[in-house]
Write a protein that holds these residues in place. Sequence first.
Motif, PDB file in Angstrom:
ATOM      1  N   PHE A  81      36.025  38.395  52.353  1.00 19.41           N
ATOM      2  CA  PHE A  81      36.979  38.255  53.445  1.00 19.41           C
ATOM      3  C   PHE A  81      38.345  38.158  52.781  1.00 19.41           C
ATOM      4  O   PHE A  81      38.542  37.358  51.873  1.00 19.41           O
ATOM      5  CB  PHE A  81      36.709  36.996  54.265  1.00 19.41           C
ATOM      6  N   VAL A  93      36.956  36.629  61.611  1.00 22.28           N
ATOM      7  CA  VAL A  93      38.273  37.258  61.667  1.00 22.28           C
ATOM      8  C   VAL A  93      39.111  36.801  62.866  1.00 22.28           C
ATOM      9  O   VAL A  93      40.331  36.677  62.761  1.00 22.28           O
ATOM     10  CB  VAL A  93      38.109  38.797  61.685  1.00 22.28           C
ATOM     11  N   PHE A 106      35.160  44.322  68.517  1.00 19.86           N
ATOM     12  CA  PHE A 106      36.147  43.344  68.063  1.00 19.86           C
ATOM     13  C   PHE A 106      37.348  43.299  68.990  1.00 19.86           C
ATOM     14  O   PHE A 106      37.772  42.229  69.426  1.00 19.86           O
ATOM     15  CB  PHE A 106      36.584  43.638  66.627  1.00 19.86           C
ATOM     16  N   ASP A 152      42.716  48.300  64.926  1.00 18.16           N
ATOM     17  CA  ASP A 152      41.401  48.093  64.315  1.00 18.16           C
ATOM     18  C   ASP A 152      40.902  49.445  63.813  1.00 18.16           C
ATOM     19  O   ASP A 152      40.554  50.320  64.606  1.00 18.16           O
ATOM     20  CB  ASP A 152      40.426  47.488  65.323  1.00 18.16           C
ATOM     21  N   ARG A 158      31.045  38.745  61.304  1.00 18.59           N
ATOM     22  CA  ARG A 158      32.337  39.278  60.874  1.00 18.59           C
ATOM     23  C   ARG A 158      33.412  38.995  61.924  1.00 18.59           C
ATOM     24  O   ARG A 158      34.518  38.567  61.594  1.00 18.59           O
ATOM     25  CB  ARG A 158      32.251  40.778  60.615  1.00 18.59           C
ATOM     26  N   THR A 172      37.131  42.822  55.874  1.00 14.00           N
ATOM     27  CA  THR A 172      35.862  42.376  55.297  1.00 14.00           C
ATOM     28  C   THR A 172      35.254  43.599  54.636  1.00 14.00           C
ATOM     29  O   THR A 172      35.412  44.725  55.126  1.00 14.00           O
ATOM     30  CB  THR A 172      34.892  41.797  56.349  1.00 14.00           C
ATOM     31  N   THR A 198      43.177  45.496  61.178  1.00 17.04           N
ATOM     32  CA  THR A 198      41.876  44.998  60.740  1.00 17.04           C
ATOM     33  C   THR A 198      41.013  46.160  60.281  1.00 17.04           C
ATOM     34  O   THR A 198      41.095  47.264  60.832  1.00 17.04           O
ATOM     35  CB  THR A 198      41.146  44.232  61.867  1.00 17.04           C
ATOM     36  N   ASN A 257      29.611  39.147  51.206  1.00 18.28           N
ATOM     37  CA  ASN A 257      30.781  39.786  51.798  1.00 18.28           C
ATOM     38  C   ASN A 257      32.069  39.175  51.277  1.00 18.28           C
ATOM     39  O   ASN A 257      32.115  37.996  50.939  1.00 18.28           O
ATOM     40  CB  ASN A 257      30.766  39.646  53.325  1.00 18.28           C
ATOM     41  N   LEU A 304      37.009  46.007  59.366  1.00 15.00           N
ATOM     42  CA  LEU A 304      35.841  45.145  59.248  1.00 15.00           C
ATOM     43  C   LEU A 304      34.636  45.984  58.840  1.00 15.00           C
ATOM     44  O   LEU A 304      34.109  46.750  59.634  1.00 15.00           O
ATOM     45  CB  LEU A 304      35.592  44.420  60.577  1.00 15.00           C
ATOM     46  N   ARG A 339      27.607  41.956  62.576  1.00 18.43           N
ATOM     47  CA  ARG A 339      28.893  42.231  63.219  1.00 18.43           C
ATOM     48  C   ARG A 339      29.448  40.958  63.864  1.00 18.43           C
ATOM     49  O   ARG A 339      30.627  40.641  63.741  1.00 18.43           O
ATOM     50  CB  ARG A 339      28.758  43.350  64.253  1.00 18.43           C
TER      51      ARG A 339
END
Length: 190
Positions: A182, A20, A41, A32, A16, A120, A89, A180, A91, A13
Amino acid sequence: MRYKEPILEPILRWFRLKKVSSHIPKMSIVLDIGCGRSTAFLKSISGHINQGYGVDFKVEDAMFGNIQTKQLKFEGNLPFDDNSFDVVTMLAVLEHIDDDEQILKEIYRVLVPGGKLILTVPSVWSQPVLEFMAYKLNIVSKAEIEDHKRYYNRKKLQRVLVEITGFKQFNHRYFQIWMNNFCTVVKEVY
């Protein structure tokens, strides 16, 4: 009883979030999707943004500072007006959604023209690695891995984001040794 996550989850996490954060414009209004129990986040960028909204079926409805959370299980529509957010976002979330096309259309709807989606998502090459880490090593959540509906590569993401949903400015790269994706895309300015 407090939830105890597997040891590797907070580390993944953190990577990520770090990836971002620099893509969030100052003083923007951010949604989010899949913010998680801790809203990590949004909390990490709260001093940089105007307002943050987090939705997840795991989070409780709350308001703290410039962050608001709402418990939500996505069932076809997001409970926000058209053109409400500068940035959305997702994620490590899209792989868990039953209908990826529908949620992406909803994200497109709630973004302002010129607004940005940042996401992501695990790559197709990560599936055996994640399953090994979950089922054999117990260092990532088994439940999370079992809930993955699909994995993506650049071509699959471009198809669903650009060809199907209509986003522009497709920007993609792999990270964490190709495990991953992005990706950023922008809603068309009319």
